[in-house]
Design an enzyme around this catalytic site. Sequence first.
Site, PDB file in Angstrom:
ATOM      1  N   GLY A  17     -16.758 -39.363   8.562  1.00  0.00           N
ATOM      2  CA  GLY A  17     -17.894 -40.180   8.975  1.00  0.00           C
ATOM      3  C   GLY A  17     -17.968 -41.536   8.306  1.00  0.00           C
ATOM      4  O   GLY A  17     -16.962 -42.239   8.148  1.00  0.00           O
ATOM      5  N   ASP A  63     -17.631 -31.920  -6.125  1.00  0.00           N
ATOM      6  CA  ASP A  63     -18.786 -31.432  -5.372  1.00  0.00           C
ATOM      7  C   ASP A  63     -20.016 -32.127  -5.947  1.00  0.00           C
ATOM      8  O   ASP A  63     -20.434 -31.847  -7.069  1.00  0.00           O
ATOM      9  CB  ASP A  63     -18.899 -29.913  -5.513  1.00  0.00           C
ATOM     10  CG  ASP A  63     -20.028 -29.323  -4.672  1.00  0.00           C
ATOM     11  OD1 ASP A  63     -20.916 -30.084  -4.244  1.00  0.00           O
ATOM     12  OD2 ASP A  63     -20.034 -28.093  -4.468  1.00  0.00           O
ATOM     13  N   ASN A  90     -22.972 -42.180  -0.699  1.00  0.00           N
ATOM     14  CA  ASN A  90     -22.958 -41.831   0.718  1.00  0.00           C
ATOM     15  C   ASN A  90     -23.098 -40.332   0.962  1.00  0.00           C
ATOM     16  O   ASN A  90     -23.590 -39.926   2.009  1.00  0.00           O
ATOM     17  CB  ASN A  90     -21.662 -42.338   1.353  1.00  0.00           C
ATOM     18  CG  ASN A  90     -21.443 -41.777   2.746  1.00  0.00           C
ATOM     19  OD1 ASN A  90     -22.114 -42.153   3.699  1.00  0.00           O
ATOM     20  ND2 ASN A  90     -20.508 -40.834   2.862  1.00  0.00           N
ATOM     21  N   SER A 142     -31.643 -44.122   5.380  1.00  0.00           N
ATOM     22  CA  SER A 142     -31.778 -43.890   6.812  1.00  0.00           C
ATOM     23  C   SER A 142     -33.082 -44.513   7.270  1.00  0.00           C
ATOM     24  O   SER A 142     -33.999 -44.705   6.454  1.00  0.00           O
ATOM     25  CB  SER A 142     -31.783 -42.380   7.112  1.00  0.00           C
ATOM     26  OG  SER A 142     -32.224 -42.126   8.432  1.00  0.00           O
ATOM     27  N   TYR A 157     -35.161 -33.067   5.590  1.00  0.00           N
ATOM     28  CA  TYR A 157     -34.170 -34.132   5.408  1.00  0.00           C
ATOM     29  C   TYR A 157     -34.875 -35.480   5.287  1.00  0.00           C
ATOM     30  O   TYR A 157     -34.548 -36.299   4.415  1.00  0.00           O
ATOM     31  CB  TYR A 157     -33.209 -34.127   6.593  1.00  0.00           C
ATOM     32  CG  TYR A 157     -32.284 -35.322   6.683  1.00  0.00           C
ATOM     33  CD1 TYR A 157     -31.135 -35.399   5.909  1.00  0.00           C
ATOM     34  CD2 TYR A 157     -32.542 -36.361   7.577  1.00  0.00           C
ATOM     35  CE1 TYR A 157     -30.273 -36.481   6.008  1.00  0.00           C
ATOM     36  CE2 TYR A 157     -31.694 -37.442   7.694  1.00  0.00           C
ATOM     37  CZ  TYR A 157     -30.561 -37.503   6.899  1.00  0.00           C
ATOM     38  OH  TYR A 157     -29.715 -38.576   7.008  1.00  0.00           O
TER      39      TYR A 157
END
Length: 251
Positions: A17, A63, A90, A142, A157
């Site tokens: 992505g 991770d 990100n 976002s 989210y």
Amino acid sequence: MTSLQGRVILVTGASAGIGFATARLLAERGATVIGCARNIQTLQELGEKSAKGRGQLFPMKADLSKEEDIVQLFKEIGKKFGKLDVLINNAGMAGKATLLEGDSQDYRNIFDLNVLGLTLATREAVKLMEAGGSGHIINLNSILGHAVPNGPTLHFYTGTKHMITALTEALRKTVQSKNIKVTSLSPGIVATEITQRAFGLTPAEAFASTATPYKVLDSEDVAEAIVYILSVPAHVNIDELTLTPQGQHAL
């Protein structure tokens, strides 16, 4: 415009992505890119190709939901490169957990990566940037970090993205005196694998779920925005950049 040549840049969640597109573009533009992810096979392949270009990409496995992995990642960066110029936070995930019917482990998984992972990576990055005298942190936010959608499945989210908005502003106030820039980048709808992962859809179903009467953003569009943010003159800081497809309605 400021050159990317020779700058050491860490991109988290770089295996797919937006992260993958960003790592590839920054390497093409001459940066030394560290791409970190849990699965680094695609990054290894990209790294082999980038070795022939202007910049280079170095895959590192980590991770970002585990503090021990984050601490070790930055130790390795310090040893191998001696500095860190840019952190692009990100790595993140959505999820199908609703506020009334969600599973607590889904909540924890999203929070641990989207909020704690970002915060801990930032903490470790600032140590390296302070030692080098400057730096830049870009948080992938976002438009959901600035508004709440009507649909029920993305509300937790959305809550994590609102927290990123607050954390980014708080960080800017904290590190401004340390010559470290801080930017929140808030895309609208982007055609990435995140829908497939979040809702367990096939690629065809994921595409259909994001079908719109207008062209949605590509990962490459967001990557180009990141290059722009990093290319402005040294005395300029882009606090917030919102990027939406032409035609997308306000939430």
